[in-house]
Write an enzyme that holds these catalytic residues in place. Sequence first.
Site, PDB file in Angstrom:
ATOM      1  CE  LYS B  99      47.144  35.722  33.032  1.00 31.83           C
ATOM      2  NZ  LYS B  99      46.048  35.118  33.791  1.00 31.83           N
ATOM      3  N   GLY B 160      39.098  35.998  40.090  1.00 36.59           N
ATOM      4  CA  GLY B 160      38.556  35.181  41.166  1.00 36.59           C
ATOM      5  C   GLY B 160      37.189  35.609  41.670  1.00 36.59           C
ATOM      6  CB  ALA B 186      40.155  37.650  35.281  1.00 35.33           C
ATOM      7  N   GLY B 187      37.174  36.569  35.752  1.00 39.88           N
ATOM      8  CA  GLY B 187      35.819  37.020  36.017  1.00 39.88           C
ATOM      9  C   GLY B 187      34.721  36.044  35.660  1.00 39.88           C
ATOM     10  CG  ASN B 208      42.873  28.765  38.369  1.00 42.94           C
ATOM     11  OD1 ASN B 208      44.083  28.846  38.433  1.00 42.94           O
ATOM     12  ND2 ASN B 208      42.231  27.841  39.073  1.00 42.94           N
ATOM     13  CB  THR B 209      38.426  31.059  40.644  1.00 37.85           C
ATOM     14  OG1 THR B 209      39.718  31.646  40.788  1.00 37.85           O
ATOM     15  CG2 THR B 209      37.814  30.877  42.020  1.00 37.85           C
TER      16      THR B 209
END
Lengths: 71, 256
Positions: B99, B160, B186-187, B208-209
């Site tokens: 990535k 995040g 993301a997001g 992830n977050t």
Amino acid sequence: MDTKTLSIQVNGAHRRVPSGISIADLALELGLEPTRVAVERNLEIVPRSTLAEVQVEDGDDYEIVTFVGGG
Amino acid sequence: MTDSWTVAGQTFTSRLIVGTGKYKSFEQNAAAVEASGAEIVTVAVRRVNISDPGQPLLTDFIDPKKITYLPNTAGCFTAADAVRTLRLAREAGGWELVKLEVLGEAKTLYPDMRETLKATETLVAEGFKPMVYCVDDPIAAKQLEEAGAVAIMPLGAPIGSGLGIQNRVTIRLIVEGAGVPVLVDAGVGTASDAAVAMELGCDGVLMNTAIAEAKDPVTMARAMKLAVESGRLAYLAGRMGQRRYADPSSPLAGLI
């Protein structure tokens, strides 16, 4: 036997190691399993298969990395 | 019907890719990966801990033989740093699938597309298979694909942030124009955000977050698994058209 020591950098920190050791020896001395890390020597990747053959030389700059959690 | 997707010749059933950062413990991380059903996890490349080499490692908890490790370049702000990081990752893991993310600034963690494109070209020339984090710009996505990116990974919102997909139009345009898999990276903040990404026709979602910072990460991991699956099914089913006004569901004929 040569008992001189070499001055090297490992992950940004200065270190002295005995002369005549290989990179695999260096990893073991640091408590690392050579098969679980990747090594860059003076900005060049050292193939894992050659870690036991490449000798540490005075002034070498090493980056030793592994995988950690990340997104 | 098996619904799988293929990136750089590797076929996966799960369309959810999860990160391995920000967890309270390796145990919790491993349990969340299990609950998510993910077959790919992202990992970072960092200096080994020389002062305490006996510390447990991620690989002790998430087996790279069972789960595909996708090394990232998080924290890299130049093409040169990202390429250097991935050369090390390839040596550490032996995988070409990586990535790429090249960030433009710390405040927004927005991608620097000029550096990202440069790094993509270098990586492809060196035999890497880069999945590339990028802006939600259909033209930039095309340029990355032309440069050899094996997957296009536009942000839904800043890394995040958990704000959800901010621009459905551009994500849809990227999906329509792409010849390689598109994953929102993301997001995503909660399950419905993941479902939206899949309903737009994305091949997958990377997060992830949203899982790691949930009060109960393992339950959220399962929620995300179900959301990705249901969003995918809704996309395949083909949603109804939208109307400006009401349309009754019961017949008008035979009214008393």
